[in-house]
Scaffold this motif. Structure first.
Motif, PDB file in Angstrom:
ATOM      1  N   GLU A 891       0.650  -0.656   0.511  1.00 23.99           N
ATOM      2  CA  GLU A 891      -0.041   0.014  -0.113  1.00 23.99           C
ATOM      3  C   GLU A 891       0.744   1.414   0.014  1.00 23.99           C
ATOM      4  N   SER A 892       0.931   1.848  -1.023  1.00 28.42           N
ATOM      5  CA  SER A 892       1.345   3.610  -1.217  1.00 28.42           C
ATOM      6  C   SER A 892       0.619   4.460  -1.895  1.00 28.42           C
ATOM      7  N   THR A 893       1.210   5.216  -0.622  1.00 27.76           N
ATOM      8  CA  THR A 893       0.999   7.107  -1.360  1.00 27.76           C
ATOM      9  C   THR A 893       1.736   7.895  -1.586  1.00 27.76           C
ATOM     10  N   VAL A 894       2.081   8.571  -2.852  1.00 26.43           N
ATOM     11  CA  VAL A 894       3.357   9.480  -3.303  1.00 26.43           C
ATOM     12  C   VAL A 894       3.419  10.705  -2.468  1.00 26.43           C
ATOM     13  N   ASN A 895       4.779  10.788  -1.303  1.00 28.57           N
ATOM     14  CA  ASN A 895       4.697  12.029  -1.331  1.00 28.57           C
ATOM     15  C   ASN A 895       4.401  11.658   0.629  1.00 28.57           C
ATOM     16  N   LYS A 896       3.731  10.395   0.515  1.00 27.01           N
ATOM     17  CA  LYS A 896       3.113  10.171   2.480  1.00 27.01           C
ATOM     18  C   LYS A 896       3.494   8.788   2.874  1.00 27.01           C
ATOM     19  N   GLY A 897       3.966   8.069   2.027  1.00 26.82           N
ATOM     20  CA  GLY A 897       5.145   7.085   2.790  1.00 26.82           C
ATOM     21  C   GLY A 897       4.382   5.644   1.786  1.00 26.82           C
ATOM     22  N   THR A 898       4.987   4.286   2.422  1.00 22.20           N
ATOM     23  CA  THR A 898       4.648   3.236   1.934  1.00 22.20           C
ATOM     24  C   THR A 898       4.682   1.787   2.593  1.00 22.20           C
ATOM     25  N   THR A 899       3.218   1.206   2.924  1.00 21.91           N
ATOM     26  CA  THR A 899       3.425   0.257   3.637  1.00 21.91           C
ATOM     27  C   THR A 899       3.637  -1.498   3.216  1.00 21.91           C
ATOM     28  N   PHE A 900       4.484  -2.283   3.903  1.00 23.89           N
ATOM     29  CA  PHE A 900       4.707  -3.458   2.983  1.00 23.89           C
ATOM     30  C   PHE A 900       4.009  -4.679   3.695  1.00 23.89           C
ATOM     31  N   LYS A 901       3.465  -5.607   3.316  1.00 24.97           N
ATOM     32  CA  LYS A 901       2.848  -6.361   4.251  1.00 24.97           C
ATOM     33  C   LYS A 901       3.542  -7.743   3.313  1.00 24.97           C
ATOM     34  N   ILE A 902       4.267  -8.374   5.052  1.00 28.32           N
ATOM     35  CA  ILE A 902       4.902  -9.616   4.181  1.00 28.32           C
ATOM     36  C   ILE A 902       3.921 -10.491   5.020  1.00 28.32           C
ATOM     37  N   TYR A 903       3.724 -11.822   4.089  1.00 27.47           N
ATOM     38  CA  TYR A 903       3.218 -13.145   4.482  1.00 27.47           C
ATOM     39  C   TYR A 903       4.428 -14.027   4.381  1.00 27.47           C
TER      40      TYR A 903
END
Length: 909
Positions: A891-903
């Protein structure tokens, strides 16, 4: 000052490099004196002139922006600047040019006038240096421009002021006045009138209004205030510097002094007497001094006897971070309320005539920061030899002081990095004996530390490599080179051969003679083996291509010019290689009508105009290959249908050509199986080799980056050695390490079953380990890493893969952090069914998923203009996670950061 625009301008220039620019870069690399010349001279423009082809002249971007022109629209022609230079100055330019070419000792140095794009004159200090061939003939001319317009204007203005005031009345006679404060009756002497350019008769009838009407309105207000202070007893006498209107219309300065000499019975002032002294010259000198101080390149301030600012230099504002540009007239102690009593005592001593100085003093600012200063205080005097105030000169030596403190830390860091480096490191004496080695080198060669320090390099080197090695060491020792890099073969303690990459630098002592050598040794045995396999594969592929007689294989460059034409192409199309290669375009082999039809289809599909050879390549921007049926035209004009598979040929992710494989569809069934089999083998081999190269490069990138970061930190703390050749060699060695190390084995594992290799791993401990390894980079970029995972959660995985996955995501979070806010990386976990979900969240630059979702985990895909990005990290990480039975969501938004979900698979107790 030109690092970002220059970068933008540089990007434009790189589209089509000017050969003179490339030649200048080569000269700079070759000859130190040219680089030194540029460093000293290149301020507001740089040019490089081809004297053999005088119309060809390269000018850098600042050359044109200084004159108001768009550098992207200006040609690199000598006539371009000759059209806008003052014609008289152009004659001087060519005269100096001729003399300099004949006699190198005659300087090419003059001040010339250019016409700015907007019409005004720009004064340029132009200096140049002729570059001569081995016979002394000038073949190139290098030059630099310095914009001195502001200085020239000040010079002209000062000259005008000098000319304007030369006629002011000279002399030291005082004009006297008497004034009845109560009645207004006033008496002036002749000199009082003469100071203003009049005779006393011309001023009749005189009164106090005679003074009031001649004084400057601003100074009249000040004079009245000072009179009130004197009348009320606040001051023992009246004294005011004021401007009077001279008969000729000019304003002159007078020192107006007076004192009440009689008071009435009620205590009110009655008669007051005083004098006028012309002080125009002294005020002009003071203004000149102020002007000098304002333009001084160092931090200088001028104060009166009450420590009020009279003038300051621009450097003073910069050194003390003063944003208030109206400090003139303010008290020094109001501007710097943190000044202590010791400084105030020094100011008093200086006002009593002492000259004070300090080579090093600590100044703690109001916000708690500390500046280290070298300073000097000197009194300045009026014409009456009276102290008029203080001149204060300071130099901010904070960086030098911090460098002294940091040097000890840097030396300790260098020692620790030497000992703990991820590659072998060794120090050698002048005879090549090991004097100090690190643990990694012992591991590479199988010796203990004590065993290696008893050996010389020749003792472990392969005999066939010894001669070349000795030659290179001799060149280093003689000072012919300061650095060398080579591949060598060494003997392991147990006898087998270890292939190494050897980078050696010479360290010189105070006498400029070599004192010892420092070498970096990397085990590249795996690389050599991979290279041999690659060479064998390339040879096999060439043989396959040449042996295929019924399949057309045609390679082209980026523009469609044919570069490969196999036997099958000759058989199918009737041309020979000699007729085609590097002579004909791929378009020759296709029907014109078919090309035009495809142009229309693609133009409509892609919403842009597609022409010519682009019909084959337009779709390859976003896909690995394109399969389409075409009609080929033989040399004899016969047309036949073919199926063409066209693929881009890439080098380091950049397309540099295309490869087309075509089969005659009439016999497709017979050839199809062989072709698919060949393509599968070739694609699999190339993919493995390509993946192999990039995975190892990426996994070792963090170690190389750590080394690079430490080197950058060392340079930051010691800026005076940034251009030192040895430091540059260190940087080159680090870059070479990142580009050349390759590991194939991990890709092989990635594409085979690894279930039997999965072991229980504690996620919390693994994250702490990786966080510690990148702590220096995180600290340098001011990124906070928060490990909020549960300490008792274990996952099933491969240690190397888990370390690589965590390292990739954490370093990406650091690399793409935002400078506009405090950056962080948060790691947390939760359990969902059979999986542990690791959330890695940052508040960095983010990724535009609408644009890049489809290619997010593709090879060579980058999403930011980061010069270090290779587009490999996410590709490798996704494969590693999937190899361990997991998956990745983002999940990512430009200029607001990124969240990676690793299973990842959960190891249950």
């Amino acid at each position: 000052m030109i690092q970002n625009q220059f970068d933008k301008t540089q990007d434009v220039e790189n589209v089509e490099e000017n050969y003179l620019k490339e030649e200048l870069y080569a000269l700079i690399k070759k000859d130190d004196y040219i680089f030194d010349f540029i460093q000293k001279s290149s301020l507001d423009g740089l040019w490089f002139w081809d004297l053999d082809n005088p119309e060809n002249e390269w000018m850098n971007s600042k050359f044109w922006t200084t004159l108001g022109y768009d550098p992207n629209k200006m040609p690199h022609n000598a006539s371009a600047w000759q059209d806008i230079i003052n014609k008289e100055d152009l004659e001087v330019v060519f005269l100096n040019f001729t003399k300099h070419c004949k006699d190198p000792s005659h300087p090419y140095d003059q001040i010339v006038r250019y016409k700015h794009k907007f019409g005004h004159t720009v004064w340029i200090h132009c200096r140049g240096l002729a570059i001569r061939d081995s016979k002394g003939k000038p073949v190139r001319m290098l030059g630099a421009h310095t914009d001195i317009t502001k200085l020239k204007k000040v010079e002209i203005q000062l000259q005008r002021q000098v000319d304007r005031y030369q006629h002011i009345i000279e002399g030291t006679n005082l004009g006297t006045w008497e004034w009845n404060v109560k009645t207004g009756e006033t008496m002036f002497n002749e000199r009082w009138a003469n100071i203003a350019g009049y005779t006393l008769l011309e001023l009749e009838p005189v009164s106090i209004n005679t003074w009031a009407e001649s004084v400057h309105p601003d100074d009249l207000e000040k004079s009245n205030k000072l009179l009130e202070d004197h009348f009320s007893g606040k001051t023992p006498f009246y004294e005011c510097e004021a401007r009077m209107k001279h008969k000729n219309g000019e304003w002159i300065w007078v020192l107006d002094r007076g004192k009440v000499v009689s008071w009435d019975s009620e205590g009110n002032p009655e008669w007051m007497i005083g004098s006028h002294q012309e002080i125009t010259e002294s005020k002009k000198d003071l203004e000149k001094n102020k002007l000098f101080i304002q333009q001084a390149p160092s931090a200088i301030a001028m104060f009166d006897t009450d420590m009020r600012y009279l003038a300051v230099s621009q450097k003073w504002y910069e050194d003390y971070n003063i944003s208030d540009d109206t400090i003139i007239g303010k008290s020094h102690y109001d501007v710097f309320p943190e000044i202590g009593e010791k400084w105030k005592d020094d100011h008093k001593r200086c006002l009593n005539g002492e000259v004070l100085k300090s080579e090093e003093d600590r100044f703690e600012r109001l916000d708690g920061s500390v500046q280290w200063l070298a300073w000097e205080l000197r009194p300045w005097y009026t014409d009456e030899n009276k102290i008029g105030g203080i001149l204060m000169h300071t130099a901010d030596i904070t960086r030098t002081k911090k460098a002294e403190i940091g040097l000890r830390i840097s030396e300790e860091m260098f020692r620790r990095n030497f000992e703990n480096a991820a590659i072998g490191m060794v120090m050698l004496d002048q005879k090549g004996h090991f004097t100090k080695v690190n643990y990694k080198l012992c591991e590479i060669l199988g010796y203990s530390n004590n065993e290696l320090t008893k050996l010389a390099f020749k003792d472990i080197l392969h005999p066939d490599d010894l001669a070349i090695s000795n030659t290179l060491f001799q060149k280093l020792f003689k000072g012919e080179t300061l650095y060398s890099n080579m591949e060598e073969r060494c003997f392991h303690k147990d006898g087998h051969i270890v292939y190494i990459n050897l980078s050696v630098s010479v360290i010189k002592g105070e006498s400029d003679k070599p004192t010892y050598f420092i070498a970096q040794i990397a085990d590249i045995s795996h690389k050599i083996i991979a290279r041999q396999k690659l060479q064998n594969t390339v040879g096999e592929l060439k043989s396959i291509i040449d042996d295929i007689t019924q399949v057309s294989i045609i390679g082209t460059d980026k523009n469609g010019l044919i570069t490969t034409f196999n036997k099958g192409a000759e058989n199918l199309l009737g041309y020979t290689k000699e007729e085609i290669i590097l002579k004909k375009s791929l378009l020759l082999l296709h029907q014109k009508e078919e090309i035009e039809k495809r142009e229309k289809e693609l133009s409509l599909q892609l919403d842009q105009e597609i022409k010519g050879f682009e019909v084959f390549t337009a779709l390859l921007e976003n896909q690995e290959y394109d399969v389409k049926e075409w009609t080929h035209v033989r040399k004899d004009g016969i047309c036949f249908p073919v199926q063409v598979t066209l693929s881009p040929i890439k080098t380091k992710g950049v397309i540099n050509g295309y490869l087309g494989v075509a089969t005659d569809i009439s016999e497709i069934k017979k050839v199809e199986q062989d072709l698919k089999s060949w393509l599968t083998v070739a694609e699999d081999q190339n993919k493995r080799l390509r993946n192999f190269a990039h995975i190892v490069s990426h996994n070792l990138k963090s170690h190389s980056g750590n080394f690079q970061m430490l080197l950058d930190l060392f340079i930051q703390e010691n800026p005076e050695i940034e251009d030192n050749e040895i430091i540059q060699l260190f940087k080159t060695a680090s870059e070479n390490l990142t580009e050349t190390i390759v590991h194939l084995n991990e890709v092989v594992l990635m594409n085979t079953s690894v279930d039997e290799n999965l072991v229980g791993l504690n996620l919390y401990e693994a994250i702490n380990k990786v966080t510690e390894s990148v702590s220096a980079i995180a600290k340098e970029t001011i990124v906070t890493i928060n490990n909020n995972t549960q300490p008792d959660i274990n996952i099933l995985g491969i240690p190397a893969y888990l370390d690589s996955i965590l390292l990739n995501f954490i370093t990406n979070g650091i690399k793409y952090s935002s400078e506009e806010r405090e950056s962080y990386i948060d790691l947390s976990t939760r359990i969902e069914g059979e999986f542990v979900i690791l959330n890695i969240k940052d508040n960095g630059l983010g990724i535009d998923l609408k644009r890049h979702q489809a290619k997010l985990f593709g090879m060579y895909k980058t999403f930011h203009n980061n010069k270090e990005a290779r587009g490999i990290g996410l590709f490798i990480t996704k494969n590693q996670v999937e190899a361990m039975g997991g998956k990745i969501e983002v999940e990512s938004t430009v200029n607001k950061g990124t969240t990676f979900k690793i299973y990842m698979k959960h190891e249950k107790n």
